[in-house]
Design a protein around this motif. Structure first.
Motif, mmCIF file in Angstrom:
data_model
loop_
_atom_site.group_PDB
_atom_site.id
_atom_site.type_symbol
_atom_site.label_atom_id
_atom_site.label_comp_id
_atom_site.label_asym_id
_atom_site.label_seq_id
_atom_site.Cartn_x
_atom_site.Cartn_y
_atom_site.Cartn_z
ATOM 1 N N PRO A 54 0.556 -1.258 -0.290
ATOM 2 C CA PRO A 54 -0.386 0.408 0.302
ATOM 3 C C PRO A 54 0.653 1.369 0.067
ATOM 4 O O PRO A 54 2.345 1.418 0.059
ATOM 5 N N ASP A 55 0.441 2.241 -0.163
ATOM 6 C CA ASP A 55 0.691 3.916 0.227
ATOM 7 C C ASP A 55 0.770 4.057 1.488
ATOM 8 O O ASP A 55 0.938 2.825 2.393
ATOM 9 N N VAL A 56 1.378 4.757 1.814
ATOM 10 C CA VAL A 56 1.879 5.735 3.043
ATOM 11 C C VAL A 56 0.797 5.005 4.421
ATOM 12 O O VAL A 56 1.880 5.190 5.905
ATOM 13 N N ARG A 57 0.035 4.669 3.832
ATOM 14 C CA ARG A 57 -0.953 4.260 5.248
ATOM 15 C C ARG A 57 -1.319 2.751 5.554
ATOM 16 O O ARG A 57 -2.199 2.928 6.792
ATOM 17 N N GLY A 58 -0.199 2.287 4.830
ATOM 18 C CA GLY A 58 0.073 1.381 5.180
ATOM 19 C C GLY A 58 -1.754 0.256 4.930
ATOM 20 O O GLY A 58 -2.415 0.579 4.043
ATOM 21 N N LEU A 59 -1.815 -0.516 5.777
ATOM 22 C CA LEU A 59 -3.061 -1.624 5.405
ATOM 23 C C LEU A 59 -4.347 -0.807 5.891
ATOM 24 O O LEU A 59 -4.827 -0.614 6.840
ATOM 25 N N HIS A 60 -5.001 -0.380 5.008
ATOM 26 C CA HIS A 60 -6.296 0.872 4.684
ATOM 27 C C HIS A 60 -7.484 0.313 4.472
ATOM 28 O O HIS A 60 -6.994 -0.359 3.202
ATOM 29 N N PRO A 61 -8.053 0.748 4.777
ATOM 30 C CA PRO A 61 -9.513 -0.085 3.566
ATOM 31 C C PRO A 61 -9.429 0.522 2.693
ATOM 32 O O PRO A 61 -9.790 -0.814 1.406
ATOM 33 N N PHE A 62 -8.803 1.665 1.347
ATOM 34 C CA PHE A 62 -9.197 1.327 0.090
ATOM 35 C C PHE A 62 -7.621 0.184 -0.249
ATOM 36 O O PHE A 62 -8.581 -0.514 -1.535
ATOM 37 N N TYR A 63 -7.258 -0.586 0.844
ATOM 38 C CA TYR A 63 -6.566 -1.461 -0.053
ATOM 39 C C TYR A 63 -6.783 -2.880 -0.328
ATOM 40 O O TYR A 63 -6.709 -3.915 -0.643
ATOM 41 N N GLU A 64 -7.659 -2.596 0.702
ATOM 42 C CA GLU A 64 -8.716 -4.199 1.762
ATOM 43 C C GLU A 64 -10.087 -4.328 -0.021
ATOM 44 O O GLU A 64 -9.560 -5.239 -0.430
ATOM 45 N N ALA A 65 -10.288 -2.588 -0.338
ATOM 46 C CA ALA A 65 -11.166 -3.844 -1.249
ATOM 47 C C ALA A 65 -10.312 -3.483 -3.124
ATOM 48 O O ALA A 65 -11.096 -3.520 -3.672
ATOM 49 N N LEU A 66 -9.007 -2.893 -2.406
ATOM 50 C CA LEU A 66 -8.487 -2.995 -4.138
ATOM 51 C C LEU A 66 -7.828 -4.636 -3.903
ATOM 52 O O LEU A 66 -7.861 -5.730 -5.115
ATOM 53 N N ALA A 67 -7.212 -5.224 -3.196
ATOM 54 C CA ALA A 67 -7.934 -6.820 -2.811
ATOM 55 C C ALA A 67 -9.524 -8.039 -2.842
ATOM 56 O O ALA A 67 -8.781 -9.014 -4.387
ATOM 57 N N HIS A 68 -10.577 -7.431 -2.836
ATOM 58 C CA HIS A 68 -11.273 -7.431 -3.410
ATOM 59 C C HIS A 68 -11.504 -7.497 -4.856
ATOM 60 O O HIS A 68 -12.160 -8.400 -5.849
ATOM 61 N N ARG A 69 -11.137 -6.627 -5.468
ATOM 62 C CA ARG A 69 -11.088 -6.405 -6.881
ATOM 63 C C ARG A 69 -9.673 -7.263 -7.547
ATOM 64 O O ARG A 69 -10.833 -7.388 -8.512
ATOM 65 N N PHE A 70 -9.081 -7.018 -7.125
ATOM 66 C CA PHE A 70 -7.841 -8.098 -8.045
ATOM 67 C C PHE A 70 -8.659 -9.763 -7.773
ATOM 68 O O PHE A 70 -8.658 -10.492 -8.551
#
Length: 248
Positions: A54-70
């Motif tokens: 992820p970006d500087v925020r670390g494990l953030h809801p944005f990237y949890e959602a991106l995991a779903h997209r992948f």
């Protein structure tokens, strides 16, 4: 920050199924660090695995959602957090200051944590592994192709070259570089210098610059860049298919 509070990642233009399982987990790196991660499992696997940096925020809801997209596109996916060593694994609220913890983050820390995620994915889902990173994670993602992880490829969005470091000579997997033409965080000259080093060393990479696009354009909040987001997804799908071997 790389994305707005309400930012969310765009969906893949190719959706093969749904997410059958998802959730948080804790993994342990070889140096003993315990870190948070998040995984999403596809109903229709394509035989390939992705570790998201992820970006500087670390494990953030944005990237949890991106995991779903992948996962919807068929990838077994895991997102890692960068700050297990300095912030622990307890839940974080809005008072969390990622910049303080980023100052303590070192390249070997990232390498160890990514390796732990790669090992976990391969144990559960044998097949080629790719890293995908954003900003801070983008530079570190490209650098993973110079480690001993035997990656199939490394993808990064607008990753500052300083996080890639001097790893050019040891690159052993192809890179995909997806860059914002109007990136205020990193001058284009730095990306061009990085690419020139790849050319001189004869390394395999693809670099695409989205003219006029802002840093962090890969976000549904940037409605003017929907076409660029779709193109970036297509490039990711093509790159992982070409470099995923028989599993593709």
């Amino acid at each position: 920050m790389c994305h707005s509070v309400d930012g969310r990642p765009p969906a893949s233009p190719v959706v093969t199924g749904e997410v059958v399982e998802h959730g948080h987990l804790e993994i342990t790196a070889d140096d003993g660090n315990r870190l948070n991660a998040y995984r999403a499992t596809p109903t229709v696997p394509n035989g390939r695995n992705v570790v998201i940096l992820p970006d500087v925020r670390g494990l953030h809801p944005f990237y949890e959602a991106l995991a779903h997209r992948f996962a919807e596109a068929g990838f077994h996916t895991m997102v890692i957090d960068f700050y297990g060593r300095s912030a622990g694994t307890l839940p974080r609220d809005d008072s969390f200051d990622p910049m303080t913890h980023m100052a303590l983050l070192e390249a070997p820390h990232v390498d160890a944590d990514v390796a732990a995620a790669v090992v976990r994915l391969r144990e559960e889902h044998p097949g080629p592994v790719f890293t995908v990173g954003f900003c801070l994670g983008g530079g570190h993602s490209w650098r993973q192709a110079a480690t001993e992880l035997d990656l199939a490829g490394a993808i990064g969005f607008y990753g500052p070259p300083r996080f890639f470091g001097d790893a050019t000579t040891t690159l052993s997997a192809p890179l995909l570089m997806l860059l914002a033409g109007d990136d205020v965080a990193t001058p284009q000259a730095e990306f061009q210098a990085l690419a020139a080093g790849f050319d001189e060393a004869g390394k395999e990479y693809e670099m695409h610059v989205y003219d006029g696009a802002p840093h962090s354009f890969f976000d549904v909040a940037f409605r003017d860049w929907e076409r660029e987001c779709a193109d970036a997804w297509q490039r990711i799908l093509s790159f992982t298919s070409r470099n995923g071997g028989e599993a593709a």
